[in-house]
Design an enzyme around this catalytic site. Structure first.
Site, mmCIF file in Angstrom:
data_model
loop_
_atom_site.group_PDB
_atom_site.id
_atom_site.type_symbol
_atom_site.label_atom_id
_atom_site.label_comp_id
_atom_site.label_asym_id
_atom_site.label_seq_id
_atom_site.Cartn_x
_atom_site.Cartn_y
_atom_site.Cartn_z
ATOM 1 N N LYS A 1 -0.036 1.603 10.223
ATOM 2 C CA LYS A 1 0.844 0.802 11.069
ATOM 3 C C LYS A 1 1.180 1.483 12.391
ATOM 4 C CE LYS A 1 2.682 -2.102 7.378
ATOM 5 N NZ LYS A 1 1.790 -3.233 7.640
ATOM 6 N N ASP B 1 3.322 7.019 0.253
ATOM 7 C CA ASP B 1 2.877 5.932 1.128
ATOM 8 C C ASP B 1 3.945 5.738 2.198
ATOM 9 O OD1 ASP B 1 2.326 3.553 2.414
ATOM 10 O OD2 ASP B 1 1.797 2.453 0.592
ATOM 11 N N PHE C 1 4.518 -2.262 -2.851
ATOM 12 C CA PHE C 1 3.574 -2.985 -1.995
ATOM 13 C C PHE C 1 2.738 -1.944 -1.273
ATOM 14 C CE2 PHE C 1 1.880 -4.879 1.821
ATOM 15 C CZ PHE C 1 1.339 -6.051 1.320
#
Length: 401
Positions: free
Chosen positions: A255, A226, A141
Site C-alpha cells: 500500500k 502484516d 484480512f
C-alpha cells in the site's frame, strides 16, 4: 443523465461487480482532497485503505515517478537495474532487517511470506515435508488470492471459491492462550495484522503482540507481521508493532510503500529467513521494477524524516479525542483505533455503515463502511488540522441528524 450517472452506468455494464462503490466518480486529487467529474470536492477520509498515506499527487513522489518514467520503467529481474540495490538496502535499513524480496500487491506479498515461512520451516527448522503449519487470527484480512482466503473467516471472501489451501490454523485474535495451544513442532509461522484493518480497525489487547513475540521465540516459530495497512506511518509510528516494542521476524509491506502512485510491496526479513530462496524458486515480472524502486526510495526518504509519523500521532490524538466525544452521545456503540486511523461502530438507530457513508458523501466526505455497521476513518497523513476537524464535524452532523 449526468456525467457521473453515465460513467457509473457504463462501469456497471462492462465491469465485473466485485465492488460496490459509492456513487461518485473521481477525476483529480491533491493532498487530502478529491474532485469528481462534476467539479465537486471531497475530503478523503479513506486514503485508499492507507495506500495514499502521503496524500494525492505528493510533489516529491510525482517528481520521482516522472523522472524514472523518462529513463526506464521495467527490465524484469532477468537483468540488474540501477535503482534496485538502493531500494533493497534502504528498505532493509528502515525495517532494521537485512534482506528484501520486492513484489507488487499486498496479497502477493502475503503469499510470498507464506512461501518463505514454509521453505524456512523445511530447510532451517527441519519440519517434515508437506507438514508445515501457519497460525493466523480470526477476523483477518490478508488479501483475496485462493490461498489467502483459505484462512479467512469472512463468508463473503470464501463462498464458492473452494477447494481451499490446507496448512493453516485459525485462533481468536487477541487470545494468547489459544495461540499458545495452537503452536506445535510443525508450526513455521504466526501471521498477524498488528491492527486488523478490514475487520473494523481492531486493536489487540495491550501486551498481545509482545506475548506473541515471546511465544514464537520460545517455539522457534517466525512472527510475520502484516503491516500492509498499519505500517509506514499510519498509527503514529513507522510500524504498528513499535507500539509494543516488538520487532517481528518478517515484515509484510505494501500500500503506502508505493506512495499511492503504483503498486509496490515487499517481504522484509533477515538473511537467515529470506536466504532460503535459490534462483528460480520464486519470482515476479514486475516485482522490484525501476519505477517501483524509484517511488519506493522516495517513500523511504520521506519516512526517515519522521514528519509523517509525527503528524499521524498528533492528529491522531485530535481524531480520537473528538470521536470519544461522539461515542458519548449514544449514536455510536464503539470507537477503536490508533494514530490517524479509527473504526466507528454506528448504533442501529442511526442506520448502517453504508447509509452513513452515503450521507457523508452528500456532505463532501469520503469514507467506506465494513461489516455492516462500521465506518472507517483514515485520512491521508498530510490532512490539515482544520480539514480533519471539518470532516469530524460532518460525521457528527450525519450521526446526529
Amino acid at each position: 443523465m449526468t456525467t457521473t450517472e453515465a460513467l457509473i452506468a457504463a462501469a456497471d455494464l462492462h465491469s465485473a461487480h466485485n465492488y460496490h462503490p459509492l456513487p461518485v466518480v473521481i477525476a483529480t486529487g491533491e493532498g487530502a482532497w478529491l474532485t469528481d467529474v462534476e467539479g465537486r470536492r471531497y475530503l478523503d477520509f479513506l486514503a485508499g485503505y492507507s495506500a495514499v498515506n502521503f496524500g494525492h499527487g505528493h510533489p516529491r513522489l510525482v517528481a520521482a515517478a516522472r523522472a524514472q518514467l523518462e529513463r526506464v520503467t521495467l527490465t524484469s529481474r532477468a537483468f540488474h537495474h540501477d535503482r534496485f540495490a538502493a531500494f533493497c538496502t534502504e528498505l532493509a535499513e528502515l525495517c532494521g532487517m537485512e534482506m528484501v524480496l520486492p513484489v507488487n500487491t499486498g496479497a502477493e506479498a502475503v503469499e510470498t511470506a507464506v512461501k518463505t515461512a514454509r521453505k524456512w520451516g523445511y530447510r532451517v527448522k527441519g519440519v517434515p515435508a508437506e507438514m508445515a503449519k501457519v497460525v493466523v487470527a480470526g477476523g483477518n484480512f490478508h488479501g483475496r488470492t485462493t490461498t489467502v482466503i483459505s484462512f479467512s473467516t469472512d463468508p463473503e471472501a470464501r463462498a464458492d471459491f473452494g477447494p481451499y489451501t490446507p496448512g493453516f490454523e485459525i485462533v481468536p485474535y487477541g487470545d494468547l492462550t489459544a495461540m499458545r495451544a495452537a503452536l506445535t513442532e510443525n508450526t513455521v509461522a504466526v501471521l498477524l495484522e498488528p491492527i486488523q484493518g478490514e475487520s473494523g480497525v481492531i486493536v489487540p489487547p495491550a501486551g498481545y503482540l509482545a506475548g506473541v513475540r515471546e511465544l514464537t521465540r520460545e517455539r522457534d516459530v517466525l512472527f510475520v507481521a502484516d503491516e500492509i495497512q498499519s505500517g509506514l506511518g499510519r498509527t503514529g509510528r513507522t510500524f504498528a508493532c513499535e507500539h509494543e516494542g516488538v520487532v517481528p521476524d518478517v515484515y509484510v509491506l505494501g500500500k503506502a510503500l508505493g506512495g499511492g502512485v503504483l503498486p509496490v510491496s515487499a517481504v522484509v526479513s533477515g538473511a537467515d529467513v529470506l536466504g532460503v530462496f535459490r534462483p528460480g524458486e520464486h519470482g515476479s515480472t514486475f516485482g522490484g521494477n525501476p519505477l517501483a524502486c524509484a517511488v519506493g526510495l522516495e517513500v523511504i526518504a520521506m519516512l526517515r524524516t519522521g514528519e509523517f509519523q509525527e503528524r499521524a500521532a498528533v492528529l491522531g490524538e485530535l481524531l480520537h479525542r473528538r470521536l470519544a466525544e461522539i461515542a458519548g452521545s449514544g449514536r455510536v456503540t464503539a470507537v477503536r483505533g490508533r494514530g490517524l486511523w479509527a473504526g466507528v461502530d454506528v448504533a442501529p438507530a442511526v442506520g448502517s455503515g453504508r447509509a452513513v457513508s452515503e450521507r457523508l458523501l452528500e456532505r463532501g466526505v469520503l469514507v467506506k463502511d465494513t461489516h455492516g455497521s462500521t465506518v472507517r476513518v483514515a485520512p491521508p497523513l498530510v490532512v490539515e488540522e482544520e480539514d480533519l476537524e471539518w470532516g469530524i464535524e460532518q460525521l457528527w452532523g450525519v450521526l446526529s441528524a
